[in-house]
Design a protein around this motif. Sequence first.
Motif, PDB file in Angstrom:
ATOM      1  N   TYR A 173       0.441  -1.534  -0.217  1.00  6.64           N
ATOM      2  CA  TYR A 173      -0.264   0.079  -0.200  1.00  6.64           C
ATOM      3  C   TYR A 173       0.873   1.609   0.387  1.00  6.64           C
ATOM      4  CZ  TYR A 173      -4.389  -1.734  -0.134  1.00  6.64           C
ATOM      5  OH  TYR A 173      -5.655  -2.669  -0.565  1.00  6.64           O
ATOM      6  N   GLY A 174       2.523   1.435   1.048  1.00  8.55           N
ATOM      7  CA  GLY A 174       3.208   2.724  -0.006  1.00  8.55           C
ATOM      8  C   GLY A 174       3.519   2.514  -1.505  1.00  8.55           C
ATOM      9  N   VAL A 175       3.208   1.299  -1.416  1.00  5.61           N
ATOM     10  CA  VAL A 175       3.868   1.611  -3.798  1.00  5.61           C
ATOM     11  C   VAL A 175       2.640   2.114  -3.749  1.00  5.61           C
ATOM     12  CG1 VAL A 175       3.838   0.249  -5.627  1.00  5.61           C
ATOM     13  CG2 VAL A 175       5.192  -0.183  -3.412  1.00  5.61           C
ATOM     14  N   VAL A 176       0.772   1.601  -3.370  1.00  2.00           N
ATOM     15  CA  VAL A 176      -0.092   2.235  -3.953  1.00  2.00           C
ATOM     16  C   VAL A 176      -0.574   3.521  -4.268  1.00  2.00           C
ATOM     17  CG1 VAL A 176      -2.805   2.040  -3.949  1.00  2.00           C
ATOM     18  CG2 VAL A 176      -0.917  -0.279  -3.852  1.00  2.00           C
ATOM     19  N   GLY A 177      -0.883   3.897  -2.774  1.00  2.00           N
ATOM     20  CA  GLY A 177      -0.732   5.261  -2.095  1.00  2.00           C
ATOM     21  C   GLY A 177       0.237   6.232  -3.200  1.00  2.00           C
ATOM     22  N   GLY A 178       1.703   5.834  -3.638  1.00  3.43           N
ATOM     23  CA  GLY A 178       2.501   6.403  -4.361  1.00  3.43           C
ATOM     24  C   GLY A 178       1.399   7.096  -5.699  1.00  3.43           C
ATOM     25  N   ARG A 179       0.999   5.576  -6.759  1.00  2.00           N
ATOM     26  CA  ARG A 179       0.698   6.125  -7.746  1.00  2.00           C
ATOM     27  C   ARG A 179      -0.843   6.091  -8.191  1.00  2.00           C
ATOM     28  NH1 ARG A 179       4.802   6.404 -11.148  1.00  2.00           N
ATOM     29  NH2 ARG A 179       6.668   5.520 -10.251  1.00  2.00           N
ATOM     30  N   VAL A 180      -1.699   5.234  -6.808  1.00  3.70           N
ATOM     31  CA  VAL A 180      -3.196   5.985  -7.427  1.00  3.70           C
ATOM     32  C   VAL A 180      -4.007   6.305  -7.809  1.00  3.70           C
ATOM     33  CG1 VAL A 180      -4.081   6.036  -5.197  1.00  3.70           C
ATOM     34  CG2 VAL A 180      -4.565   4.337  -5.793  1.00  3.70           C
ATOM     35  N   GLY A 181      -3.270   8.157  -7.448  1.00  5.59           N
ATOM     36  CA  GLY A 181      -4.382   9.562  -8.245  1.00  5.59           C
ATOM     37  C   GLY A 181      -5.280   9.769  -6.764  1.00  5.59           C
ATOM     38  N   ALA A 189       5.129  -4.659 -12.535  1.00  4.83           N
ATOM     39  CA  ALA A 189       5.406  -3.291 -12.450  1.00  4.83           C
ATOM     40  C   ALA A 189       3.974  -2.106 -11.758  1.00  4.83           C
ATOM     41  CB  ALA A 189       6.207  -2.483 -13.756  1.00  4.83           C
ATOM     42  N   VAL A 190       4.891  -1.645 -11.012  1.00  7.60           N
ATOM     43  CA  VAL A 190       3.317  -0.481 -10.708  1.00  7.60           C
ATOM     44  C   VAL A 190       3.841   0.885 -11.460  1.00  7.60           C
ATOM     45  CG1 VAL A 190       2.067   0.937  -8.856  1.00  7.60           C
ATOM     46  CG2 VAL A 190       2.750  -1.405  -9.117  1.00  7.60           C
ATOM     47  N   THR A 191       3.005   1.451 -12.888  1.00  3.41           N
ATOM     48  CA  THR A 191       4.174   2.640 -13.029  1.00  3.41           C
ATOM     49  C   THR A 191       3.027   3.545 -12.793  1.00  3.41           C
ATOM     50  OG1 THR A 191       2.909   1.507 -15.287  1.00  3.41           O
ATOM     51  CG2 THR A 191       4.857   1.301 -14.666  1.00  3.41           C
ATOM     52  N   ASP A 192       1.500   3.188 -13.053  1.00  2.00           N
ATOM     53  CA  ASP A 192       0.838   4.396 -13.068  1.00  2.00           C
ATOM     54  C   ASP A 192      -1.400   4.269 -12.242  1.00  2.00           C
ATOM     55  OD1 ASP A 192      -1.089   2.561 -14.073  1.00  2.00           O
ATOM     56  OD2 ASP A 192      -0.615   3.281 -16.252  1.00  2.00           O
ATOM     57  N   ALA A 193      -2.248   4.933 -11.991  1.00  2.23           N
ATOM     58  CA  ALA A 193      -3.079   4.635 -10.918  1.00  2.23           C
ATOM     59  C   ALA A 193      -3.537   3.153 -11.617  1.00  2.23           C
ATOM     60  CB  ALA A 193      -3.772   5.471 -12.082  1.00  2.23           C
ATOM     61  N   ALA A 194      -3.513   2.853 -12.716  1.00  2.00           N
ATOM     62  CA  ALA A 194      -4.420   1.790 -13.235  1.00  2.00           C
ATOM     63  C   ALA A 194      -3.700   0.612 -12.461  1.00  2.00           C
ATOM     64  CB  ALA A 194      -4.091   1.512 -14.643  1.00  2.00           C
ATOM     65  N   THR A 195      -2.067   0.355 -12.792  1.00  2.00           N
ATOM     66  CA  THR A 195      -1.490  -0.540 -12.371  1.00  2.00           C
ATOM     67  C   THR A 195      -1.773  -0.626 -10.932  1.00  2.00           C
ATOM     68  OG1 THR A 195       0.309   0.928 -12.397  1.00  2.00           O
ATOM     69  CG2 THR A 195      -0.214  -1.275 -14.213  1.00  2.00           C
ATOM     70  N   ALA A 196      -1.728   0.806  -9.849  1.00  2.00           N
ATOM     71  CA  ALA A 196      -1.932   0.937  -9.063  1.00  2.00           C
ATOM     72  C   ALA A 196      -3.159  -0.016  -7.694  1.00  2.00           C
ATOM     73  CB  ALA A 196      -2.031   2.091  -8.559  1.00  2.00           C
ATOM     74  N   VAL A 197      -4.044   0.606  -8.690  1.00  2.00           N
ATOM     75  CA  VAL A 197      -5.610  -0.032  -8.414  1.00  2.00           C
ATOM     76  C   VAL A 197      -5.268  -1.911  -8.419  1.00  2.00           C
ATOM     77  CG1 VAL A 197      -7.950  -0.558  -9.300  1.00  2.00           C
ATOM     78  CG2 VAL A 197      -7.205   1.655  -8.548  1.00  2.00           C
ATOM     79  N   ARG A 198      -4.890  -2.218  -9.403  1.00  2.00           N
ATOM     80  CA  ARG A 198      -4.560  -3.580  -9.731  1.00  2.00           C
ATOM     81  C   ARG A 198      -4.007  -4.376  -8.541  1.00  2.00           C
ATOM     82  NH1 ARG A 198      -1.538  -5.247 -15.068  1.00  2.00           N
ATOM     83  NH2 ARG A 198      -0.631  -7.303 -13.949  1.00  2.00           N
ATOM     84  N   LEU A 199      -3.048  -3.396  -7.762  1.00  4.88           N
ATOM     85  CA  LEU A 199      -1.873  -4.325  -7.221  1.00  4.88           C
ATOM     86  C   LEU A 199      -2.205  -4.159  -6.044  1.00  4.88           C
ATOM     87  CD1 LEU A 199       0.381  -5.119  -5.873  1.00  4.88           C
ATOM     88  CD2 LEU A 199       1.404  -2.714  -5.457  1.00  4.88           C
ATOM     89  N   VAL A 242     -12.824  -6.439  -3.729  1.00 10.71           N
ATOM     90  CA  VAL A 242     -14.139  -5.778  -4.914  1.00 10.71           C
ATOM     91  C   VAL A 242     -14.057  -4.850  -5.145  1.00 10.71           C
ATOM     92  CG1 VAL A 242     -16.722  -6.141  -5.019  1.00 10.71           C
ATOM     93  CG2 VAL A 242     -15.637  -7.716  -3.539  1.00 10.71           C
ATOM     94  N   ARG A 243     -13.972  -3.697  -3.830  1.00 14.05           N
ATOM     95  CA  ARG A 243     -14.259  -1.995  -4.476  1.00 14.05           C
ATOM     96  C   ARG A 243     -12.339  -1.714  -5.824  1.00 14.05           C
ATOM     97  NH1 ARG A 243     -15.664  -0.480   1.559  1.00 14.05           N
ATOM     98  NH2 ARG A 243     -17.431  -0.776   1.464  1.00 14.05           N
ATOM     99  N   TRP A 244     -11.466  -2.441  -5.264  1.00 13.99           N
ATOM    100  CA  TRP A 244     -10.666  -2.405  -5.613  1.00 13.99           C
ATOM    101  C   TRP A 244     -10.722  -2.345  -7.346  1.00 13.99           C
ATOM    102  CZ3 TRP A 244      -8.034   2.130  -4.778  1.00 13.99           C
ATOM    103  CH2 TRP A 244      -7.427   2.486  -3.746  1.00 13.99           C
ATOM    104  N   SER A 245     -10.966  -4.508  -7.176  1.00 16.50           N
ATOM    105  CA  SER A 245     -11.111  -4.825  -8.781  1.00 16.50           C
ATOM    106  C   SER A 245     -12.226  -4.343  -9.570  1.00 16.50           C
ATOM    107  CB  SER A 245     -10.713  -6.100  -8.772  1.00 16.50           C
ATOM    108  OG  SER A 245     -12.049  -6.983  -8.221  1.00 16.50           O
TER     109      SER A 245
END
Length: 162
Positions: A27-35, A79-89, A128-131
């Motif tokens: 979630y540290g990674v997610v927070g940095g890319r999620v938007g 690789a988590v490179t943008d908001a979409a991949t952050a949500v997927r993670l 479910v909320r994320w995916s």
Amino acid sequence: MSDEAEARVLTALQAALAAEHAAVYGYGVVGGRVGRQRLTEARSAYDAHRARRDALAREVEDLGAAPVAASAAYALPFAVTDAATAVRLAAELEDRVADVYSDLVRASSGERRGSAAGALREAAVRAVRWSGKSVAFPGLAERDAPLGRAGGSASPSASSTP
């Protein structure tokens, strides 16, 4: 409780703790890319996983064992490179956490089982909320696999991948 049952509970607690360590890192990674739109949701999940991690560490200590330590870093599943991949993670993290909590539900009884079931439910709801999609039996990958394909646990406790 027999020594064997206690050992199963401790193993499942340690696996859940390892999964929570991985989720906190992830979630540290997610927070940095999620938007901005989903940053509050990511922060809420991060805080929930930190709280669960701390509670699990206390439970392991109460059983007389040393809690499994967090890894210094974890290999991401992609690789988590943008908001979409952050949500997927984020969805992947929640699915993996649900998997290990299902093991803790099976190994436990009483109040601990209820708490583990609650943690599994919370992870499944966040997944479910994320995916945007749900599964029939959260935390039970073998139930989700299509006929003819074997499923398995995606437990982060088995590796250092969140």
